[in-house]
Structures are given as structure tokens and as C-alpha cells.
Design an enzyme around this catalytic site. Structure first.
Site, PDB file in Angstrom:
ATOM      1  N   PHE A 136       0.875  -1.170   0.000  1.00 47.02           N
ATOM      2  CA  PHE A 136       0.000   0.000   0.000  1.00 47.02           C
ATOM      3  C   PHE A 136       0.909   1.216   0.000  1.00 47.02           C
ATOM      4  CE2 PHE A 136      -4.057   2.163   1.227  1.00 47.02           C
ATOM      5  CZ  PHE A 136      -3.546   3.440   1.372  1.00 47.02           C
ATOM      6  N   GLU A 137       0.879   1.967  -1.070  1.00 45.37           N
ATOM      7  CA  GLU A 137       1.571   3.247  -1.092  1.00 45.37           C
ATOM      8  C   GLU A 137       0.882   4.151  -2.086  1.00 45.37           C
ATOM      9  OE1 GLU A 137       5.674   2.499  -2.092  1.00 45.37           O
ATOM     10  OE2 GLU A 137       5.232   2.029  -4.183  1.00 45.37           O
ATOM     11  N   ILE A 138       0.832   5.417  -1.741  1.00 47.03           N
ATOM     12  CA  ILE A 138       0.310   6.448  -2.633  1.00 47.03           C
ATOM     13  C   ILE A 138       1.436   7.445  -2.801  1.00 47.03           C
ATOM     14  CG2 ILE A 138      -1.469   8.191  -3.013  1.00 47.03           C
ATOM     15  CD1 ILE A 138      -3.269   6.600  -1.103  1.00 47.03           C
TER      16      ILE A 138
END
Length: 330
Positions: A217-219
Site C-alpha cells: 500500500f503506497e500512494i
């Protein structure tokens, strides 16, 4: 939304898409981009297009961005594969996993299909988003000048990166003009002091404490990864061969890169978001927040990692941008 995925992972891709669409994207209709090192088949395209509320697009990763480079000593590589496999190192005997880690570390942002975009939200197959999103994280990133966002921070397996920090220290020494030690998050990735009742559960053999943002999970801001300073950092690491001779993961590579090259205030912990990727999950602890966001998770149960001994989150609160309870404007 960006997913690196294979045709046989269709069911897992649809599970993740359904969860993220229901919890977030049904209100925004952002595009979905799918990458694969082999052509997508018609069944994959048909099913994922039907699941998405926004436009879908599909791209084939160029072989030169995916395959092991020809300067890697193939005989030595095969020896390392066999040895790490026999020792039981996680994914240690897997060639394709190394290709994936190197691609995610230095090539995903170079894909032509992503050129129109400034931000990406990385989505993995077989994950779940436990809560309604209380805001649009892309807008939070842009309005608050954030370049990298995460939800979980844990320790890396040292057996996969025995010489990574040596390469990082060389990079720091040779590039002092682009590594701002006054304002970056160097302390987050080197602090091993006791925090509350927790001592570090790992005994690192280097100054690197093995903390990393869990990159499934990374933005992120694509322009950070496209920057000359990040590419210089990646190319230095790549020249050491550790993606293949060892098993350097993209999570520590991204995390160390962001910690060294970004201002600590340009990194954001999305602590209002609930998320699961086997075997860990994060869940808001506020009862009111859980009710308002219709969360389907229980804090402090097995697998809830936020203040678990395996978590580096408290080290981020101490050495990074701290912990905030701010509700960002939507």
C-alpha cells in the site's frame, strides 16, 4: 490506481478492486492501470473493466525493464538463488520475485502509459480495505505537498538485504548535496532505541534499523520517482547487483529513498484508513471513526500491526512527521 498483476491472479485482482471501489473509488471514478510482463488475456480485461468505475488501461512491461540485466553474472546468480532457497529466505529462491522488486524500485514510473499522471495508488491482488475513505488521498497529497503516503511500517528481513545499507552509505557519502540530513527522515531508519515497553525486535548488523514502509500500500508522487535524485539513488543501488545476488525488496528501497531524499513533512501516514494484506492489517482505534467510516476490523487482535513489536510506526511518530489527528479537507 496502479496494479502489477498476472492473468492467473484475476480473482485476487477482482477482490481488491471490489473492495477499493466500494470503499473509495465509486465516488471518484479514477482510472485503473494494469501492468504485466506478459500480454493480458481477454478474460482478464473483460472482468476488470466491468469491476472498475473509471477507465481501465493495460500495458505490457518492456523486457528491458523486467528481465535480469545482462551484466549480472548468471552463474553466480544461480548459486545465490539455490543457496537462499535452501536457507529458507523468504522468496530467496525466486527469480521472478527479484524481477518484480527491481521493476518496482526503478522502472514502474518509467512506463509510457503513466506519463499523463502525477500520482499513483499502488494496489495488490488479494488485499482488503476495511473502512470507507474519509477523504480523497490524492487531494490530500496535492494540497498538503505530500510526496509519499503509507499505512503500515514494519521491519525487513535482514537476510534479504545484507549489503543494502553499505550501498546506501556510499550513496550518501557521494551525494551530500541532495541528501538533506537536517530535514529528512534519516533518524526514522536508524533509530533503535527503546520505545515505551518495546525494544527493537531485530538486531541489525548495520546502522539501518530495518524499518520500512510496507509498499504493497503506497500512494506516491510519480514526479518524485521520476526526479534525477531518485533515479541517481536507484542506479547506484542497481549497480551493486543486490536485487539479484541478494534479494533487495522494493519496500526498503522506496522507504530508504523517501527517508533520505524527501523532507520528513512530505511523507504522510494515512492513519484513518483500514487495510489488510496477509498477514498484517491496520485499523483505526477510534470508536467514532470506525462507526463513521463503517469499518469492518477490530484493533488489537492478531495481525493488527500498528503498535505490535513488529511495527515501526512508533519510530515514525518519534522521528518522522509525528502523529496527527487532523481531518484533511476533501
Amino acid at each position: 490506481m496502479l496494479m502489477l498483476v498476472r492473468n492467473w491472479e484475476l480473482n485476487g485482482a477482482l477482490k481488491s478492486m471490489r473492495s477499493l471501489e466500494d470503499r473509495f473509488n465509486r465516488d471518484y471514478h479514477y482510472d485503473w492501470t494494469f501492468l504485466n510482463d506478459e500480454p493480458f488475456d481477454d478474460a482478464f480485461i473483460e472482468a476488470t473493466t466491468a469491476m472498475a468505475s473509471g477507465k481501465t488501461q493495460y500495458a505490457l512491461v518492456p523486457p528491458e525493464h523486467w528481465n535480469c540485466p545482462n551484466w549480472i553474472d548468471e552463474e553466480e546468480f544461480e548459486k545465490r538463488l539455490q543457496l537462499m532457497g535452501e536457507r529458507g529466505v523468504l522468496y530467496g529462491g525466486t527469480r521472478s520475485y527479484r524481477n518484480m522488486c527491481r521493476f518496482n524500485s526503478g522502472y514502474f514510473f518509467r512506463q509510457k502509459i503513466l506519463e499523463p499522471y502525477d500520482y499513483y495508488f499502488r494496489v495488490e491482488p488479494d488485499v482488503e480495505y476495511y473502512c470507507d475513505f474519509p477523504y480523497d488521498p490524492f487531494k490530500v497529497m496535492r494540497r498538503n505537498n505530500k510526496k509519499y503516503g503509507f499505512v503500515i511500517a514494519i521491519y525487513e528481513y535482514e537476510d534479504t538485504i545484507p549489503t543494502l545499507w553499505d550501498a546506501v552509505e556510499e550513496f550518501i557519502e557521494d551525494n551530500k548535496e541532495i541528501v538533506d540530513m537536517e530535514n529528512n527522515s534519516y533518524d526514522f531508519i536508524t533509530d533503535s532505541d527503546v520505545l515505551g515497553v518495546f525494544t527493537s525486535i531485530v538486531d541489525s548488523n548495520s546502522d539501518y534499523n530495518l524499518c520500512h514502509f510496507w509498499s504493497n500500500f503506497e500512494i506516491g508522487d510519480l514526479n518524485f520517482f521520476r526526479s534525477e535524485k531518485y533515479k541517481k539513488y536507484f542506479e547506484h543501488l542497481d549497480s551493486k547487483g543486490g536485487f539479484y545476488y541478494e534479494r533487495w525488496g522494493d519496500a526498503p528501497v522506496h522507504s530508504i529513498g523517501a527517508s533520505l531524499l524527501l523532507n520528513r513533512d512530505e511523507i504522510i501516514h494515512f492513519d484513518e484508513l483500514g487495510y489488510y494484506h496477509n498477514p498484517y492489517y491496520t485499523c483505526p482505534t477510534s470508536h467514532n471513526m470506525k462507526i463513521q467510516q463503517r469499518c469492518q476490523c477490530t484493533p488489537h487482535k492478531n495481525g493488527h500491526v500498528d503498535i505490535d513489536p513488529n511495527s515501526c510506526l512508533m519510530r515514525w511518530w518519534k522521528n518522522g512527521a509525528g502523529k496527527t489527528f487532523l481531518k484533511y479537507d476533501q
